[in-house]
Design a protein around this motif. Structure first.
Motif, PDB file in Angstrom:
ATOM      1  N   ARG A   1       0.840  -1.200   0.000  1.00 48.31           N
ATOM      2  CA  ARG A   1       0.000   0.000   0.000  1.00 48.31           C
ATOM      3  C   ARG A   1       0.880   1.257   0.000  1.00 48.31           C
ATOM      4  N   ALA A   2       1.926   1.268   0.825  1.00 45.59           N
ATOM      5  CA  ALA A   2       2.834   2.417   0.873  1.00 45.59           C
ATOM      6  C   ALA A   2       3.522   2.619  -0.474  1.00 45.59           C
ATOM      7  N   GLY A   3       3.944   1.531  -1.101  1.00 49.57           N
ATOM      8  CA  GLY A   3       4.591   1.619  -2.406  1.00 49.57           C
ATOM      9  C   GLY A   3       3.651   2.170  -3.464  1.00 49.57           C
ATOM     10  N   GLU A   4       2.413   1.703  -3.456  1.00 47.09           N
ATOM     11  CA  GLU A   4       1.431   2.167  -4.437  1.00 47.09           C
ATOM     12  C   GLU A   4       1.107   3.649  -4.240  1.00 47.09           C
ATOM     13  N   ILE A   5       0.985   4.074  -2.995  1.00 46.54           N
ATOM     14  CA  ILE A   5       0.702   5.484  -2.705  1.00 46.54           C
ATOM     15  C   ILE A   5       1.839   6.365  -3.206  1.00 46.54           C
ATOM     16  N   LYS A   6       3.075   5.965  -2.898  1.00 50.10           N
ATOM     17  CA  LYS A   6       4.234   6.746  -3.349  1.00 50.10           C
ATOM     18  C   LYS A   6       4.303   6.800  -4.874  1.00 50.10           C
ATOM     19  N   LEU A   7       4.031   5.682  -5.506  1.00 43.56           N
ATOM     20  CA  LEU A   7       4.066   5.638  -6.971  1.00 43.56           C
ATOM     21  C   LEU A   7       2.994   6.549  -7.572  1.00 43.56           C
ATOM     22  N   ASN A   8       1.806   6.504  -7.022  1.00 46.36           N
ATOM     23  CA  ASN A   8       0.739   7.389  -7.498  1.00 46.36           C
ATOM     24  C   ASN A   8       1.086   8.855  -7.239  1.00 46.36           C
TER      25      ASN A   8
ATOM     26  N   ASP B   1      12.873  16.238  -8.953  1.00 47.66           N
ATOM     27  CA  ASP B   1      13.539  15.685  -7.770  1.00 47.66           C
ATOM     28  C   ASP B   1      12.518  15.016  -6.850  1.00 47.66           C
ATOM     29  N   SER B   2      11.382  15.677  -6.642  1.00 48.17           N
ATOM     30  CA  SER B   2      10.340  15.092  -5.794  1.00 48.17           C
ATOM     31  C   SER B   2       9.748  13.844  -6.426  1.00 48.17           C
ATOM     32  N   GLN B   3       9.515  13.897  -7.730  1.00 49.32           N
ATOM     33  CA  GLN B   3       8.981  12.724  -8.422  1.00 49.32           C
ATOM     34  C   GLN B   3       9.944  11.545  -8.307  1.00 49.32           C
ATOM     35  N   PHE B   4      11.242  11.817  -8.484  1.00 46.77           N
ATOM     36  CA  PHE B   4      12.228  10.752  -8.374  1.00 46.77           C
ATOM     37  C   PHE B   4      12.236  10.176  -6.966  1.00 46.77           C
ATOM     38  N   SER B   5      12.233  11.043  -5.949  1.00 49.07           N
ATOM     39  CA  SER B   5      12.257  10.570  -4.558  1.00 49.07           C
ATOM     40  C   SER B   5      11.063   9.681  -4.256  1.00 49.07           C
ATOM     41  N   LEU B   6       9.899  10.083  -4.736  1.00 55.88           N
ATOM     42  CA  LEU B   6       8.698   9.277  -4.506  1.00 55.88           C
ATOM     43  C   LEU B   6       8.771   7.942  -5.250  1.00 55.88           C
ATOM     44  N   ALA B   7       9.228   7.971  -6.491  1.00 60.08           N
ATOM     45  CA  ALA B   7       9.346   6.725  -7.262  1.00 60.08           C
ATOM     46  C   ALA B   7      10.382   5.796  -6.634  1.00 60.08           C
ATOM     47  N   TYR B   8      11.484   6.362  -6.173  1.00 62.71           N
ATOM     48  CA  TYR B   8      12.523   5.564  -5.507  1.00 62.71           C
ATOM     49  C   TYR B   8      11.961   4.937  -4.230  1.00 62.71           C
ATOM     50  N   GLY B   9      11.222   5.727  -3.454  1.00 63.65           N
ATOM     51  CA  GLY B   9      10.609   5.201  -2.235  1.00 63.65           C
ATOM     52  C   GLY B   9       9.624   4.090  -2.535  1.00 63.65           C
ATOM     53  N   ALA B  10       8.876   4.239  -3.624  1.00 63.63           N
ATOM     54  CA  ALA B  10       7.927   3.200  -4.029  1.00 63.63           C
ATOM     55  C   ALA B  10       8.664   1.921  -4.403  1.00 63.63           C
ATOM     56  N   ALA B  11       9.717   2.068  -5.192  1.00 63.00           N
ATOM     57  CA  ALA B  11      10.494   0.892  -5.605  1.00 63.00           C
ATOM     58  C   ALA B  11      11.079   0.182  -4.391  1.00 63.00           C
ATOM     59  N   HIS B  12      11.563   0.945  -3.427  1.00 65.95           N
ATOM     60  CA  HIS B  12      12.132   0.338  -2.213  1.00 65.95           C
ATOM     61  C   HIS B  12      11.050  -0.388  -1.421  1.00 65.95           C
ATOM     62  N   ALA B  13       9.912   0.265  -1.214  1.00 69.30           N
ATOM     63  CA  ALA B  13       8.829  -0.359  -0.439  1.00 69.30           C
ATOM     64  C   ALA B  13       8.354  -1.657  -1.084  1.00 69.30           C
TER      65      ALA B  13
END
Length: 77
Positions: free
Chosen positions: A28-35, A45-57
């Protein structure tokens, strides 16, 4: 899975029983970050950080689903 078992032997991964609730929460956390990464107007930079966080989760969720845990971001990926 032998490669992952080898990482357990050298104490780079820890074996841990899968937890369905934890897995669902990580997904759920990964999907939220990806969305959120798709929100118009965010800086690259923000988009990358969120996508990176999603990939990690999502990667950590996959590891945990198979009974492993890592404190190292490098190993999770």
């Amino acid at each position: 899975m032998q490669a992952l078992d080898n990482l357990v032997k050298i104490q780079q991964l820890k074996p841990e029983p899968p937890d369905a609730q934890e897995f669902a929460g990580m997904c759920r956390a990964g999907e939220i970050k990806l969305n959120d990464a798709l929100i118009q107007g965010l800086s690259e930079d923000s988009q990358f950080s969120l996508a990176y966080g999603a990939a990690h989760a999502l990667s950590l969720a996959a590891l945990c689903w198979h009974g492993y845990r890592s404190d190292s971001r490098f190993l999770v990926f």
